[in-house]
Write a protein that holds these residues in place. Structure first.
Motif, PDB file in Angstrom:
ATOM      1  N   LYS A 139      -0.604  -7.879   5.337  1.00  0.00           N
ATOM      2  CA  LYS A 139      -1.684  -7.322   4.522  1.00  0.00           C
ATOM      3  C   LYS A 139      -1.512  -5.845   4.171  1.00  0.00           C
ATOM      4  O   LYS A 139      -1.920  -5.413   3.109  1.00  0.00           O
ATOM      5  CB  LYS A 139      -3.040  -7.566   5.186  1.00  0.00           C
ATOM      6  CG  LYS A 139      -3.138  -7.113   6.627  1.00  0.00           C
ATOM      7  CD  LYS A 139      -4.390  -7.675   7.276  1.00  0.00           C
ATOM      8  CE  LYS A 139      -4.547  -7.210   8.713  1.00  0.00           C
ATOM      9  NZ  LYS A 139      -3.575  -7.731   9.669  1.00  0.00           N
ATOM     10  N   ALA A 140      -0.864  -5.064   5.063  1.00  0.00           N
ATOM     11  CA  ALA A 140      -0.655  -3.653   4.715  1.00  0.00           C
ATOM     12  C   ALA A 140       0.396  -3.532   3.615  1.00  0.00           C
ATOM     13  O   ALA A 140       0.335  -2.667   2.755  1.00  0.00           O
ATOM     14  CB  ALA A 140      -0.233  -2.844   5.934  1.00  0.00           C
ATOM     15  N   ALA A 192       0.731  -5.506   1.192  1.00  0.00           N
ATOM     16  CA  ALA A 192       0.165  -5.937  -0.094  1.00  0.00           C
ATOM     17  C   ALA A 192      -0.255  -4.758  -0.939  1.00  0.00           C
ATOM     18  O   ALA A 192      -0.444  -4.875  -2.136  1.00  0.00           O
ATOM     19  CB  ALA A 192      -1.026  -6.870   0.140  1.00  0.00           C
ATOM     20  N   LYS A 193      -0.421  -3.596  -0.317  1.00  0.00           N
ATOM     21  CA  LYS A 193      -0.871  -2.414  -1.054  1.00  0.00           C
ATOM     22  C   LYS A 193       0.269  -1.421  -1.265  1.00  0.00           C
ATOM     23  O   LYS A 193       0.048  -0.285  -1.670  1.00  0.00           O
ATOM     24  CB  LYS A 193      -2.003  -1.738  -0.287  1.00  0.00           C
ATOM     25  CG  LYS A 193      -3.049  -2.750   0.152  1.00  0.00           C
ATOM     26  CD  LYS A 193      -4.442  -2.364  -0.197  1.00  0.00           C
ATOM     27  CE  LYS A 193      -5.298  -3.615  -0.212  1.00  0.00           C
ATOM     28  NZ  LYS A 193      -6.696  -3.362  -0.354  1.00  0.00           N
ATOM     29  N   ARG A 197       3.581   0.278  -2.906  1.00  0.00           N
ATOM     30  CA  ARG A 197       4.138   0.433  -4.247  1.00  0.00           C
ATOM     31  C   ARG A 197       5.604   0.011  -4.269  1.00  0.00           C
ATOM     32  O   ARG A 197       6.241  -0.086  -3.226  1.00  0.00           O
ATOM     33  CB  ARG A 197       4.062   1.900  -4.675  1.00  0.00           C
ATOM     34  CG  ARG A 197       2.668   2.483  -4.669  1.00  0.00           C
ATOM     35  CD  ARG A 197       1.813   1.847  -5.748  1.00  0.00           C
ATOM     36  NE  ARG A 197       0.545   2.545  -5.910  1.00  0.00           N
ATOM     37  CZ  ARG A 197      -0.599   2.156  -5.384  1.00  0.00           C
ATOM     38  NH1 ARG A 197      -0.663   1.046  -4.673  1.00  0.00           N
ATOM     39  NH2 ARG A 197      -1.703   2.848  -5.572  1.00  0.00           N
ATOM     40  N   TRP A 253       3.729   7.520   5.565  1.00  0.00           N
ATOM     41  CA  TRP A 253       3.116   6.831   4.430  1.00  0.00           C
ATOM     42  C   TRP A 253       1.630   7.129   4.451  1.00  0.00           C
ATOM     43  O   TRP A 253       0.995   7.009   5.499  1.00  0.00           O
ATOM     44  CB  TRP A 253       3.341   5.329   4.591  1.00  0.00           C
ATOM     45  CG  TRP A 253       2.827   4.457   3.492  1.00  0.00           C
ATOM     46  CD1 TRP A 253       3.077   4.566   2.163  1.00  0.00           C
ATOM     47  CD2 TRP A 253       2.007   3.281   3.646  1.00  0.00           C
ATOM     48  NE1 TRP A 253       2.472   3.544   1.480  1.00  0.00           N
ATOM     49  CE2 TRP A 253       1.802   2.737   2.352  1.00  0.00           C
ATOM     50  CE3 TRP A 253       1.435   2.621   4.741  1.00  0.00           C
ATOM     51  CZ2 TRP A 253       1.057   1.579   2.132  1.00  0.00           C
ATOM     52  CZ3 TRP A 253       0.695   1.470   4.512  1.00  0.00           C
ATOM     53  CH2 TRP A 253       0.506   0.955   3.224  1.00  0.00           C
ATOM     54  N   PRO A 262      -1.451   5.642   2.925  1.00  0.00           N
ATOM     55  CA  PRO A 262      -1.878   4.510   2.096  1.00  0.00           C
ATOM     56  C   PRO A 262      -3.080   4.829   1.219  1.00  0.00           C
ATOM     57  O   PRO A 262      -3.278   4.196   0.188  1.00  0.00           O
ATOM     58  CB  PRO A 262      -2.223   3.422   3.108  1.00  0.00           C
ATOM     59  CG  PRO A 262      -2.456   4.119   4.397  1.00  0.00           C
ATOM     60  CD  PRO A 262      -1.605   5.365   4.361  1.00  0.00           C
ATOM     61  N   LYS A 263      -3.885   5.810   1.608  1.00  0.00           N
ATOM     62  CA  LYS A 263      -5.085   6.091   0.828  1.00  0.00           C
ATOM     63  C   LYS A 263      -4.803   7.004  -0.351  1.00  0.00           C
ATOM     64  O   LYS A 263      -5.649   7.242  -1.185  1.00  0.00           O
ATOM     65  CB  LYS A 263      -6.151   6.721   1.736  1.00  0.00           C
ATOM     66  CG  LYS A 263      -6.846   5.667   2.576  1.00  0.00           C
ATOM     67  CD  LYS A 263      -8.176   6.174   3.094  1.00  0.00           C
ATOM     68  CE  LYS A 263      -7.968   6.995   4.352  1.00  0.00           C
ATOM     69  NZ  LYS A 263      -9.279   7.442   4.881  1.00  0.00           N
ATOM     70  N   GLN A 284      -1.848   6.928  -2.489  1.00  0.00           N
ATOM     71  CA  GLN A 284      -0.613   6.512  -3.142  1.00  0.00           C
ATOM     72  C   GLN A 284      -0.661   6.833  -4.626  1.00  0.00           C
ATOM     73  O   GLN A 284      -1.720   6.844  -5.235  1.00  0.00           O
ATOM     74  CB  GLN A 284      -0.416   5.017  -2.957  1.00  0.00           C
ATOM     75  CG  GLN A 284      -0.318   4.587  -1.522  1.00  0.00           C
ATOM     76  CD  GLN A 284       0.192   3.162  -1.418  1.00  0.00           C
ATOM     77  OE1 GLN A 284       1.372   2.905  -1.563  1.00  0.00           O
ATOM     78  NE2 GLN A 284      -0.700   2.231  -1.214  1.00  0.00           N
ATOM     79  N   ARG A 285       0.513   7.038  -5.195  1.00  0.00           N
ATOM     80  CA  ARG A 285       0.575   7.292  -6.631  1.00  0.00           C
ATOM     81  C   ARG A 285       0.288   6.005  -7.390  1.00  0.00           C
ATOM     82  O   ARG A 285       0.821   4.956  -7.038  1.00  0.00           O
ATOM     83  CB  ARG A 285       1.979   7.770  -7.017  1.00  0.00           C
ATOM     84  CG  ARG A 285       2.300   9.116  -6.435  1.00  0.00           C
ATOM     85  CD  ARG A 285       3.704   9.550  -6.817  1.00  0.00           C
ATOM     86  NE  ARG A 285       4.012  10.819  -6.170  1.00  0.00           N
ATOM     87  CZ  ARG A 285       5.192  11.403  -6.190  1.00  0.00           C
ATOM     88  NH1 ARG A 285       6.196  10.841  -6.843  1.00  0.00           N
ATOM     89  NH2 ARG A 285       5.392  12.548  -5.598  1.00  0.00           N
ATOM     90  N   PRO A 286      -0.536   6.097  -8.423  1.00  0.00           N
ATOM     91  CA  PRO A 286      -0.744   4.888  -9.225  1.00  0.00           C
ATOM     92  C   PRO A 286       0.581   4.467  -9.867  1.00  0.00           C
ATOM     93  O   PRO A 286       1.375   5.328 -10.251  1.00  0.00           O
ATOM     94  CB  PRO A 286      -1.747   5.318 -10.291  1.00  0.00           C
ATOM     95  CG  PRO A 286      -2.048   6.743 -10.069  1.00  0.00           C
ATOM     96  CD  PRO A 286      -1.235   7.264  -8.950  1.00  0.00           C
ATOM     97  N   GLU A 287       0.807   3.180  -9.956  1.00  0.00           N
ATOM     98  CA  GLU A 287       2.072   2.697 -10.509  1.00  0.00           C
ATOM     99  C   GLU A 287       1.764   1.750 -11.661  1.00  0.00           C
ATOM    100  O   GLU A 287       1.189   0.693 -11.454  1.00  0.00           O
ATOM    101  CB  GLU A 287       2.851   1.965  -9.418  1.00  0.00           C
ATOM    102  CG  GLU A 287       4.321   1.917  -9.635  1.00  0.00           C
ATOM    103  CD  GLU A 287       5.036   1.588  -8.330  1.00  0.00           C
ATOM    104  OE1 GLU A 287       5.682   2.469  -7.764  1.00  0.00           O
ATOM    105  OE2 GLU A 287       4.939   0.435  -7.884  1.00  0.00           O
ATOM    106  N   ALA A 322      -4.034  -3.835  12.739  1.00  0.00           N
ATOM    107  CA  ALA A 322      -3.394  -2.958  11.764  1.00  0.00           C
ATOM    108  C   ALA A 322      -2.025  -2.497  12.263  1.00  0.00           C
ATOM    109  O   ALA A 322      -1.565  -1.416  11.938  1.00  0.00           O
ATOM    110  CB  ALA A 322      -4.296  -1.769  11.454  1.00  0.00           C
ATOM    111  N   GLU A 342       0.428  -1.503   9.480  1.00  0.00           N
ATOM    112  CA  GLU A 342       0.015  -0.278   8.795  1.00  0.00           C
ATOM    113  C   GLU A 342       0.320   0.940   9.663  1.00  0.00           C
ATOM    114  O   GLU A 342       0.838   1.950   9.189  1.00  0.00           O
ATOM    115  CB  GLU A 342      -1.487  -0.339   8.491  1.00  0.00           C
ATOM    116  CG  GLU A 342      -2.004   0.905   7.776  1.00  0.00           C
ATOM    117  CD  GLU A 342      -3.522   0.893   7.610  1.00  0.00           C
ATOM    118  OE1 GLU A 342      -4.147  -0.151   7.841  1.00  0.00           O
ATOM    119  OE2 GLU A 342      -4.063   1.951   7.249  1.00  0.00           O
ATOM    120  N   ASP A 343       0.001   0.841  10.952  1.00  0.00           N
ATOM    121  CA  ASP A 343       0.228   1.973  11.847  1.00  0.00           C
ATOM    122  C   ASP A 343       1.712   2.302  11.947  1.00  0.00           C
ATOM    123  O   ASP A 343       2.103   3.462  11.906  1.00  0.00           O
ATOM    124  CB  ASP A 343      -0.353   1.671  13.239  1.00  0.00           C
ATOM    125  CG  ASP A 343      -1.874   1.598  13.192  1.00  0.00           C
ATOM    126  OD1 ASP A 343      -2.454   2.062  12.190  1.00  0.00           O
ATOM    127  OD2 ASP A 343      -2.470   1.080  14.149  1.00  0.00           O
TER     128      ASP A 343
END
Lengths: 424, 301
Positions: free
Chosen positions: B141-142, B144-145, B147, B158, B160-161, B163-166, B290, B293-294
């Protein structure tokens, strides 16, 4: 073996989902996954466990899409999440965009690669401002297929009235959409499953297909531009080996039109013309190449071609200009657009410097009115601007070609992606 | 009437090749993270196609925990030689000896988390400014977000909150000195796509992916292979079973599944019928909700 054969012949539909906070978007995505058997047992058990931990009464299917720790803690979606599922007919990529925070920015991102936008409307509330905003953004980003799902039909006793009202209200407004060519309305209940995968018996008055059937069969084959031949050169392949000593290949992804060996091509910006010798995919020689294929092209004559150049047909050339007229979506939360500031602009495989020369108007995304006296451009603002760039770009209008009509602006100091632009 | 249909595997292939070429063009010294697992093998195969007939313009980097199956290492060396690529190996053991990481202790100690440090050290030592990884968004799930072009700060982290829009196919690989990028060309592939593509392209894969007899113990629901790295504990009964691996990683935390699937055709049928995700057998992901993600925030792949 028939099953495998299908798998290899399956095509791809990329769609984006939009809805406001309580429209049941996550429930719908969860329902599509569940009913197409795309949730795995361990995933389901994991969200079952955390639903209990969070004190939810039901298994919260939103947890399937909200992956980040902060999202789970706050019960919100922060970022675009990409989800995958397949049926025997098609593979699907969903760009699932959040309903509130940084809304516009995320929906624009999700819509930029989508063929179809799925917009949710609560049957009890009907078409609201947000619905129009979703449709406006889908249209702005050049999405041709919009499916409006009138959700929570179970809460209006599956009656036809609320559905007809949405059709009418949306229809009044749809005439203002430029790019959308196909608009479909499906009454559903994501919670109960009506008309999501199977047609529902609760709404005999509805004669259309289920949502999944529509997603499986909607024809997107003609969405790509197969008319204006455009090949932005991405990388020059020059093997340093005896065997391929004289090989010079121009690698890239066809951005529009069709190229065939023997075709006469013009190289921009030099203007030299030659013919295509071969079109290669590794060792394989292709008879033609079109969007979105990545190929390597060899040319009959040795002429100077490098990254950022574009191969086109002599009788069908893009616009070549240093002055641009574009719609711009601003993404940055830390910086506002400043007329006169220098930005880096990336268009196809080319980087140039750019200055925004004028803000013509902003669009109020809620009323869709043009605002001409407010030129301050901050996060989530959309409007029309003019720019001047340091070298001529070779482009088409975004409406004609998404690949050659789109660009991004990058901050030369922080390297942040500041904005997305669409050529007019 | 259109003759311009492109199958989804062709679309994915073209997209990945585009990303690989973009990486070569936008960075000075990119490398390809090669683990010997199916995803990195498919990624390397795509890289070979992207730059043919020239060689792949990336070094291969393998972060070796020292707890790899011998089949993986043998496969890696053969594969890299066939492609004529340059291999750089970062050893977790070296990081332990340097004292930059400390080996975990306790019953479920694993070197999996330590890899992040060795990876960051290797990146710094070799001066890599971008690392191509075989991560897929459907895996976890991490992810999935994540880039395609994923920015890492000077600490390899990283965010995650933020991130550059792609958008479209316009990837922004600009960065300040000391920062670097992770690039994921296989972002949009699913496990099934990888298997189907491997069969279509007749890609050679390590024998671990196919059914074989092996001694295993059942530990916390994972079937771990008995080896010099995993010894049966009191109360555990090692049994000989016909198994295969769905993912290949550190031998201490990568579980096998009971399977008779001995060819790609069999594997594809098995994957199609499976109700458990491939990472379901990975103990490293089950440490917390998580966990991935961590680890990613700290610089993991």
């Amino acid at each position: 073996m028939t099953e495998d054969k299908n798998y290899l012949e399956m095509d791809l539909l990329r769609f984006t989902t939009a809805g406001s906070v309580d429209d049941g978007k996550s429930t719908l995505v969860g329902r599509l996954f569940h009913d197409t058997k795309s949730i795995f047992e361990d995933q389901f058990e994991a969200i079952e466990r955390s639903s209990k931990q969070h004190g939810d009464e039901h298994v919260n299917l939103a947890l399937l899409t909200d992956g980040l720790r902060a999202e789970r803690e706050q019960g919100i979606t922060i970022d675009v999440a990409y989800r995958y599922f397949a049926t025997p007919k098609r593979k699907f990529i969903i760009a699932d965009t959040p309903g509130h925070i940084q809304y516009t920015r995320n929906m624009v991102t999700g819509a930029s690669t989508a063929n179809l936008a799925l917009i949710l409307v609560d049957a009890r509330k009907g078409v609201i401002e947000q619905t129009k905003r979703h449709a406006f953004i889908a249209d702005l980003l050049g999405i041709k297929h919009v499916a409006v799902c009138i959700n929570k039909m179970d809460l209006v006793d599956y009656e036809q009235g609320p559905y007809e009202q949405v059709l009418k209200d949306f229809g009044d407004f749809a005439s203002r959409l430029d790019n959308v060519t196909e608009l479909t309305f499906v009454p559903i209940s994501a919670l109960k499953g009506d008309n999501v995968v199977e047609r529902s018996e609760n709404m005999p008055w509805y004669k259309g297909p289920s949502l999944l059937y529509h997603l499986e069969t909607v024809y997107v084959g003609s969405d790509a531009n197969h008319v204006d031949a455009r090949f932005p050169v991405q990388w020059v392949i020059r093997p340093h080996s005896d065997e391929h000593h004289d090989f010079r290949g121009f690698a890239g992804r066809v951005a529009g039109g069709v190229f065939k060996p023997g075709d006469e091509v013009t190289v921009l910006p030099s203007g030299f013309s030659t013919r295509i010798k071969k079109i290669l995919m590794a060792e394989k020689e292709l008879e033609e190449a079109y969007n979105p294929l990545s190929v390597t092209v060899t040319l009959e004559d040795e002429i100077d071609v490098s990254r950022g150049d574009m191969l086109v047909k002599p009788n069908n050339q893009p616009k070549v200009d240093q002055n641009l007229d574009a719609m711009l979506c601003w993404f940055s939360s830390s910086k506002k657009l400043a007329a006169g500031s220098k930005y880096l602009l990336r268009h196809t495989t080319k980087d140039v410097q750019a200055i925004v020369t004028e803000v013509l108007y902003k669009v109020d995304v809620n009323t869709l009115h043009k605002v001409e006296d407010d030129h301050e451009f901050g996060m989530n603002d959309i409007g029309r601007v003019t720019l001047r760039v340091s070298q001529p770009l070779f482009f088409d209008t975004y409406r004609r070609n998404r690949n050659t009509g789109s660009f991004i602006l990058v901050d030369p100091f922080t390297n942040e992606t500041l904005a997305a632009g669409m050529m007019r | 009437m259109s003759t311009y249909n492109v199958t989804h595997l062709n679309q994915l292939e073209s997209e990945s090749i585009f990303v690989l070429r973009e990486t070569a063009a936008q960075f000075e010294r990119p490398c390809l993270l090669f683990s010997g697992g199916k995803d990195s093998i498919v990624m390397a195969h795509l890289a070979a196609k992207a730059f043919a007939p020239a060689r792949i313009p990336f070094h291969f980097l393998h972060v070796d925990t020292g707890h790899n199956f011998s089949e993986t290492i043998e496969f890696r060396d053969r594969f890299v030689e066939k492609l004529g690529a340059q291999l750089v190996v970062g050893l977790v053991q070296d990081s332990i000896e340097r004292g930059t990481v400390q080996e975990e202790t306790g019953a479920d100690a694993s070197r999996n988390g330590l890899q992040s440090v060795t990876l960051l050290e290797s990146i710094e030592r070799e001066g890599f400014d971008a690392c191509l990884g075989g991560g897929r968004r459907d895996e976890e799930k991490a992810r999935a977000k994540e880039r395609f072009f994923s920015h890492r700060d000077a600490f390899g982290q990283w965010d995650p909150k933020n991130q550059r829009p792609e958008l479209w196919n316009l990837f922004n690989g600009k960065m300040s000195p000391g920062e670097n990028f992770r690039v994921f060309p296989l972002s949009n592939w699913t496990e099934m796509d990888i298997w189907q593509y491997a069969r279509l392209e007749e890609i050679d894969l390590p024998s671990l992916y196919f059914a074989h007899d092996r001694e295993v113990v059942d530990r916390n629901g994972s079937l771990l292979a008995v080896s010099e790295f995993v010894t049966p504990r009191e109360g555990e009964n090692p049994v000989k079973d016909t198994v295969r691996f769905r993912t290949i990683g550190d031998a201490t935390c990568t579980g096998a599944v009971r399977s008779e699937a001995s060819s790609l055709d069999d594997v594809i049928q098995e994957v199609a019928a499976s109700r458990i995700t491939e990472r379901g057998s990975r103990a490293d992901d089950r440490r917390s909700e998580a966990a991935m993600e961590d680890r990613k925030k700290q610089g993991y792949f």
